[in-house]
Design a protein around this motif. Sequence first.
Motif, PDB file in Angstrom:
ATOM      1  N   SER A  41     -11.916  -7.738  -0.039  1.00  0.00           N
ATOM      2  CA  SER A  41     -11.092  -8.292  -1.120  1.00  0.00           C
ATOM      3  C   SER A  41      -9.609  -7.986  -0.924  1.00  0.00           C
ATOM      4  O   SER A  41      -8.801  -8.230  -1.821  1.00  0.00           O
ATOM      5  N   SER A  42      -9.247  -7.437   0.227  1.00  0.00           N
ATOM      6  CA  SER A  42      -7.856  -7.049   0.472  1.00  0.00           C
ATOM      7  C   SER A  42      -6.906  -8.227   0.301  1.00  0.00           C
ATOM      8  O   SER A  42      -7.201  -9.355   0.725  1.00  0.00           O
ATOM      9  N   CYS A  43      -5.750  -7.941  -0.306  1.00  0.00           N
ATOM     10  CA  CYS A  43      -4.689  -8.941  -0.413  1.00  0.00           C
ATOM     11  C   CYS A  43      -4.089  -9.175   0.969  1.00  0.00           C
ATOM     12  O   CYS A  43      -3.592  -8.240   1.603  1.00  0.00           O
ATOM     13  N   VAL A  44      -4.118 -10.412   1.424  1.00  0.00           N
ATOM     14  CA  VAL A  44      -3.545 -10.781   2.722  1.00  0.00           C
ATOM     15  C   VAL A  44      -2.222 -11.476   2.465  1.00  0.00           C
ATOM     16  O   VAL A  44      -2.171 -12.520   1.794  1.00  0.00           O
ATOM     17  N   ASP A  71       0.834  -1.202   0.000  1.00  0.00           N
ATOM     18  CA  ASP A  71       0.000   0.000   0.000  1.00  0.00           C
ATOM     19  C   ASP A  71       0.875   1.261   0.000  1.00  0.00           C
ATOM     20  O   ASP A  71       2.056   1.228   0.370  1.00  0.00           O
ATOM     21  N   ALA A  72       0.268   2.369  -0.443  1.00  0.00           N
ATOM     22  CA  ALA A  72       1.051   3.579  -0.701  1.00  0.00           C
ATOM     23  C   ALA A  72       0.483   4.817  -0.032  1.00  0.00           C
ATOM     24  O   ALA A  72       0.856   5.937  -0.377  1.00  0.00           O
ATOM     25  N   GLY A  73      -0.414   4.645   0.949  1.00  0.00           N
ATOM     26  CA  GLY A  73      -0.933   5.793   1.668  1.00  0.00           C
ATOM     27  C   GLY A  73      -2.011   6.533   0.900  1.00  0.00           C
ATOM     28  O   GLY A  73      -2.279   6.253  -0.265  1.00  0.00           O
ATOM     29  N   GLY A 116       8.790  -2.810 -10.115  1.00  0.00           N
ATOM     30  CA  GLY A 116       8.806  -4.057 -10.862  1.00  0.00           C
ATOM     31  C   GLY A 116       7.402  -4.579 -11.111  1.00  0.00           C
ATOM     32  O   GLY A 116       6.735  -4.210 -12.067  1.00  0.00           O
ATOM     33  N   ARG A 117       6.893  -5.443 -10.231  1.00  0.00           N
ATOM     34  CA  ARG A 117       5.554  -6.003 -10.355  1.00  0.00           C
ATOM     35  C   ARG A 117       4.592  -5.237  -9.442  1.00  0.00           C
ATOM     36  O   ARG A 117       4.968  -4.763  -8.372  1.00  0.00           O
ATOM     37  N   THR A 118       3.337  -5.153  -9.865  1.00  0.00           N
ATOM     38  CA  THR A 118       2.285  -4.567  -9.039  1.00  0.00           C
ATOM     39  C   THR A 118       1.206  -5.613  -8.821  1.00  0.00           C
ATOM     40  O   THR A 118       0.691  -6.196  -9.780  1.00  0.00           O
ATOM     41  N   PHE A 119       0.882  -5.887  -7.561  1.00  0.00           N
ATOM     42  CA  PHE A 119      -0.140  -6.865  -7.199  1.00  0.00           C
ATOM     43  C   PHE A 119      -1.394  -6.138  -6.716  1.00  0.00           C
ATOM     44  O   PHE A 119      -1.308  -5.087  -6.063  1.00  0.00           O
ATOM     45  N   ALA A 120      -2.552  -6.733  -6.990  1.00  0.00           N
ATOM     46  CA  ALA A 120      -3.831  -6.189  -6.550  1.00  0.00           C
ATOM     47  C   ALA A 120      -4.855  -7.316  -6.541  1.00  0.00           C
ATOM     48  O   ALA A 120      -4.620  -8.387  -7.111  1.00  0.00           O
ATOM     49  N   PRO A 121      -6.020  -7.125  -5.909  1.00  0.00           N
ATOM     50  CA  PRO A 121      -7.067  -8.153  -5.954  1.00  0.00           C
ATOM     51  C   PRO A 121      -7.456  -8.475  -7.397  1.00  0.00           C
ATOM     52  O   PRO A 121      -7.544  -7.591  -8.243  1.00  0.00           O
ATOM     53  N   GLU A 122      -7.710  -9.737  -7.669  1.00  0.00           N
ATOM     54  CA  GLU A 122      -7.935 -10.207  -9.023  1.00  0.00           C
ATOM     55  C   GLU A 122      -9.066  -9.458  -9.720  1.00  0.00           C
ATOM     56  O   GLU A 122      -8.950  -9.053 -10.874  1.00  0.00           O
ATOM     57  N   LEU A 179      -1.084  -3.304  -3.869  1.00  0.00           N
ATOM     58  CA  LEU A 179      -2.229  -2.454  -3.559  1.00  0.00           C
ATOM     59  C   LEU A 179      -3.306  -3.382  -3.002  1.00  0.00           C
ATOM     60  O   LEU A 179      -3.970  -4.098  -3.751  1.00  0.00           O
ATOM     61  N   SER A 180      -3.421  -3.394  -1.691  1.00  0.00           N
ATOM     62  CA  SER A 180      -4.271  -4.398  -1.052  1.00  0.00           C
ATOM     63  C   SER A 180      -5.713  -4.327  -1.539  1.00  0.00           C
ATOM     64  O   SER A 180      -6.375  -5.352  -1.687  1.00  0.00           O
TER      65      SER A 180
END
Length: 838
Positions: free
Chosen positions: A645-648, A546-548, A600-606, A579-580
């Motif tokens: 849906s937050s990424c845990v 997360d980025a605030g 590099g990579r950016t992750f987020a809920p599907e 990004l949760s």
Amino acid sequence: MPGQRAPAPAPFGPGVAAALLAGVLWVQGLASLPGPAMFLAWLACGLWLWRSATRWRWLGAGLVGIGLACAHGTHSLSLRLPADLSGELLQVRGHVSGLPEAGEGAWRFGFTVEHGEGAAAVLAGRRLQLAWYADPGESLPPMQAGGRWLMAVRLRPPRGVANPGGFDVERRALERRLAAAGYVVEGQRQGPPATAQALDRQREALSAAIARAVPDARARFVQALALGDTRALDDYDWTVLRATGLTHLIAISGFHVGLVAGFGALLGHGLWRAFPFLARRWPRPLGTAALALALSLAYTALAGFALPTVRTALMIAVVVLARLLRRPQGDGQSLALATIAVLLVDPLAVLSPGFWLSYLGVAWLLWCLPRAPGQGWWRPFIGGQAVAMLGLLPVGAWFFSQASLPAPVVNLVGIPWISLGVVPLALLGLLLHPLHEGAAALAWQAAATLMQSLWQGLEWVARWPAALAWLPEPGLASLLLALAGAFWLLLPRGVPGKPLASLLFLPLLWPATDRPGPSEADLLLVDVGQGLALVVLTQRHVLLYDAGPAPPRGLDFGEAAVLPALRAHGVRRIDALVLSHGDNDHAGGADAVRAGLPVGRTFAPEAWAHDGMQACLAGQGWQWEGVRFTWLHPTPFFPYLGNDSSCVLRIEAAGAVALLPGDIGRHVEARLAKLPTELVRSDVLVVPHHGSDTSSSLDFLAAVRPTLGLLPVGHGNRFGLPRQIVLDRYDRYGTRLLDSASLGAVRLRLGRDGVQVLERLRRDRPRYWRHAPAGGTGYAIGIPPTAKVRRAGTDQGRRLGDGADHRVGGAGAGHHPGTFLESSAQGSAARRPGRGGP
């Protein structure tokens, strides 16, 4: 002769000035100030020793510095809004101070209280920083400098976020004697403008005249250089100036006041040569000195008596006064006398970067560049540039953690271009304006054209990717070593070992960063107010979870907090950005982070992931240097349900485990609680949803059993988080909580020794002006204002404020649909990016 006593130092000599400065600086490192009885005793003892003609005079000056700094610090802190009035609706009457700044449907301005009703009576005579926001579909009344208003306001004491490498809001408020920041609920104009602000009204009128004469964006530079009006300069302008090393030349600073004083001396010299009879009434040296002082004071007034200009004008006044009184003095004596005068008037000036840049710049030049006949003008000029760049590099790196690589070359062109071309034309326009507006317009247009031609080259230089080098946060020892290296390099040519002196810069420019070892990981909870940003550092990789927040019309904490914290730890690349979920308080600062550092990579809920993002899916993961990262939620094809849906993310380092759950609620917590114990049991837990009662269920805590909890929460946030019932649950399981509201940034290490707390910034770097907990956890639940203090003067274009102070209306980021960072096709046929780990 043997036994003869050493002579007493001069009462206003360099030794006494250095002792006075040392005493003032010592106070700035204190965690708390002594009581009035103690510092008044020090002050009285110091004055007695200073007056006595003994060799202990320097000790007296040091004690005077300690006493004065304590007195000014105590007084400045006493001006702050009483805690019991924070968030209350107060009625105040006063006037606008300085030039009000128009924003997007808002005014931002300083306000001096003349009278307060009821409990607000205590604010009489104090300075506030206010914002006034227009309701949807409405417009705000015009606001002018010096305008008198009756206002209903909500205020809070000055407070900002506390992060490594970040801007210290409380220090700036102390230096400026700011009592509170807040926002206007309702305002009504009251009578004629305040006579005390007549100069600001004149500045405002002249700024408008410049805008009429140069009816395009070029006017902003003329307004800044002629009047110190930087309201029209945007973030892009400041970025270009930082990248080219010319920030100090645009807004009126001590340099420009000194330049005007020099013009005054040249003008006086010419007048006395043209009219010899003047010498019969007043010798030429005295006349030129007096004219230089008069012009510098007038220019300081036009700049609105900004602190850097006042300090420089005071220095000039002291030197001129000594000359008028026919007191002979050398360069060192003049500098010492000016230093003593500034510190006696305002000891808190040492908190300002401008003080050190101007003071050390003059000191280096006086020491290194003695006048020699037959050199011409270009050798001293180039030599002065070299001395200034080398001598001030350590100070610039200390205050701003950055260095402009092309600055030495750009300054060789920019300084004479602006100082000898643009500034004289801008000042000529000010002189001509009362006489002939057309002639003044021509002068301003010429200044704008000249500046625009330079600006095009500056933009070209600023586009070079390596133009601005960001440096890790330096330590005091590295600063002192770099200053010693600069002193060594600037010694006369015959001094041996100069190549070795450059090695003393290495700890400052390339410090050894404290990165974890193999199979270890550091967690840095960044203080972003009411939001979340957490940095995970392994031996060679960086993950940002997360980025605030970046609320509409508010402060972008990705830029103001997350990027400085990353750069302070020497991070040059983010290997994975998570990004949760899409709420603004978690994902709002992502764009600023991507713009500031390669990702590099950016992750987020599907179901929410945008183009270029990778889904975080339960059961998948990766490994970095022996540290294992595993997704526990969401499961494949889980719909986008906002918080749930937050990424845990589970992080395991040498047996120590941390769990990052985002804003999941009870339903998702119940599913996680049913996972195998070895998956969900954790030593560290980031408290879900900032301590809301919708999360942190008893079943979840019973399954996780954390020994340490990280609580990302904004001071005095409007949501009343964390809830007391949630705190009681963590206390029931013996979980120790570390919160960003009271502790600032928190850094932990996961490794073979379990969990180690490396730093709690507010507690481990205590300063007397900074709010810090005496013990335990201080959450200060309350209703914060929505005001936004966007720019802190012209100091590197930095911004003020914390998350609780940067809301818009009644909408809380992440709690209303309008603040989601979601595509219009949210929850429908979202693109499913590739899977896996970096």
